[in-house]
Design an enzyme around this catalytic site. Sequence first.
Site, PDB file in Angstrom:
ATOM      1  N   THR A 155       0.813  -1.213   0.000  1.00  0.00           N
ATOM      2  CA  THR A 155       0.000   0.000   0.000  1.00  0.00           C
ATOM      3  C   THR A 155       0.848   1.266   0.000  1.00  0.00           C
ATOM      4  O   THR A 155       1.985   1.261   0.498  1.00  0.00           O
ATOM      5  CB  THR A 155      -0.907   0.001   1.250  1.00  0.00           C
ATOM      6  N   ASP A 156       0.259   2.352  -0.481  1.00  0.00           N
ATOM      7  CA  ASP A 156       0.944   3.652  -0.425  1.00  0.00           C
ATOM      8  C   ASP A 156       1.028   4.189   1.006  1.00  0.00           C
ATOM      9  O   ASP A 156       1.800   5.106   1.287  1.00  0.00           O
ATOM     10  CB  ASP A 156       0.250   4.673  -1.344  1.00  0.00           C
ATOM     11  N   TYR A 181      -2.029  -0.243  11.025  1.00  0.00           N
ATOM     12  CA  TYR A 181      -2.139  -0.934   9.725  1.00  0.00           C
ATOM     13  C   TYR A 181      -0.930  -0.633   8.848  1.00  0.00           C
ATOM     14  O   TYR A 181      -0.254  -1.559   8.359  1.00  0.00           O
ATOM     15  CB  TYR A 181      -3.435  -0.510   9.002  1.00  0.00           C
ATOM     16  N   LYS A 185       2.074  -3.118   7.441  1.00  0.00           N
ATOM     17  CA  LYS A 185       2.359  -3.328   6.016  1.00  0.00           C
ATOM     18  C   LYS A 185       3.809  -2.924   5.702  1.00  0.00           C
ATOM     19  O   LYS A 185       4.493  -3.580   4.902  1.00  0.00           O
ATOM     20  CB  LYS A 185       1.385  -2.539   5.139  1.00  0.00           C
TER      21      LYS A 185
END
Length: 377
Positions: A155-156, A181, A185
Site C-alpha cells: 500500500t501507499d 495498519y 504493512k
Amino acid sequence: MLLKSQHSGNASCSTQQILILMTLLVTGGAGFIGANFVLDWLATSQEPVINLDKLTYAGNPETLASLQGDARHQLVQGDIGDAALVSRLLAEHQPRAVLNFAAESHVDRSIHGPGEFIETNIVGTFRLLESVRGHWAGLSDADAKSRFRFLHVSTDEVYGSLAKGDPAFSESHRYEPNSPYSASKAASDHLVRAWHHTYGLPVLTTNCSNNYGPYHFPEKLIPLMIVNALAGKPLPVYGDGMQIRDWLYVKDHCSAIRRVLEAGRLGEVYNVGGWNEKPNIEIVQTICKLLDEMRPKTEGSYASQISYVTDRPGHDRRYAIDARKLQAELGWKPAETFETGIRKTVEWYLANPDWVAHVQSGAYREWVSKNYAERRA
Ligand code: NAD
Ligand code: DAU
C-alpha cells in the site's frame, strides 16, 4: 485436485514442467482486491488458481460464486502463517508464482485492535516467506526456479502523509507509516525486501493507492457511503473531509499486478496509482449526485445525509502516488478515469443488492461452512 494435464497443449513438455508453469497460488483471494484479481484472471486465462484465504470477516466466498464448479479455481480455507498447510499447497500444486494479497486491511480496525494486524501482516508474511523460500530453494528444475515469483501486494500508506504541494510518493520515498495498519504493512514490505536481498528469493512488490469498485466491503469509505445513502442512514465524514486520497479502480490495480508479474524486474518495487487525487468530501458528494441521478429519492438529495463526525486518530492528510516507473518500464496505465470508475461502482452496488444484504446481515459467513471451502483435515 485439478487435472493439470488438461492444460498441457504441448506434447513435448513433461508433466512436471506443465505443473510448474501453470498454476498461481493467490493468498487473500476472497477479499476485495484478491477476488477481483482471481475473477479477472480466470476471465482471460486457463491457468488455474489455488486461492488460500483464512476467510476472516473480510473474506467473502460469495464474491467467487461464479467460479463454483470451475476446475481452474480451488478455494482453500487457511492461514498464510500455517507453514504446514502452505508447504503442502506449494508441494502439491507447484505454482509458478505466489501472489500475496492476504492482510488485515482496515485502518480503523487497526486503531481499535492492532493485534490481528501484527499477526497476519507481519508474522503471517514472515511465515509465508519462509514457506515459500523453503519450497523455492528446493526446486530442482532450474527453469522452474528461475521463473518462480513471489509478488507482495502492498500500500501507499507505508510512505506516511503528504503535505499540500509535496511531490507524490515515488518508490524511493522514505517509509513513515502512521497507523498500526500501515506500520504492519511497512514491516511486511521490509521482510519481503530482506528475503530477496539475503536469500535471493525472487520477489516483486507493488505499493498501490486507494482502490474502489465491485465487491468492496462496506466498512471502507466508498461502499459505506453508497450503502448508507441507500439505507437512509448518515454519511459519516471524518473531521473536515479535506483529507486527500488517490483513487484507482480495482480492475486497474489488477491489471497492474498482472503486468508486474509478467515483466517486473526482480527485487523491484512498483508504485500503482490512478492520478486521481480527491478530497473525501468530494468523493461523498459525487456518490450522492450519482445516486440522485440513478436512484432519486422521493424528496431532496442524498447529500442531506452527509454528517461530519469526529476525526480518525492520527488521520493521514494526503496520499498521492507517482506511477511513472510502472508506466515507463512496463507500459501500464489505468483504463478508467475516476468519473468512469465511480459510475461503474455505483451501478454495481445498485445492481447487486443481495451481495450487500448478505454482507450486512452476516449471511455471507454461512457460505464458509456450507459451500466453498476445502477444509484442512
Ligand atoms: P480485504 O480486507 O478486502 O481482504 C483481505 C483478505 O485476506 C480477506 O479475504 C481475508 O479473509 C484474507 N486474510 C486475512 N488474514 C489472512 C491470513 N492470515 N491468511 C490468509 N488469508 C487472510 O483487503 P483488500 O482491500 O482486498 O486488500 C488486499 C491487499 O491489498 C492487502 O494486502 C492490502 O494491504 C493491499 N492494498 C489494499 C488497498 C485498498 O484500497 N483496499 C490499496 C492498496 C493495497
Ligand atoms: O491507500 C491505500 C489504503 O486505502 C489501503 O492500504 C487500505 O487497505 C484501504 O483500507 C485504504 O485505507 P484508507 O484509510 O484510506 O481507506 P478508508 O476507506 O477507510 O478511508 C478513506 C478516507 O475516508 C480516509 O481519509 C478516511 C475517510 N473516511 C473513511 C470512512 C470509513 C471517512 O471520512 N468516513 C468513513 O466512514
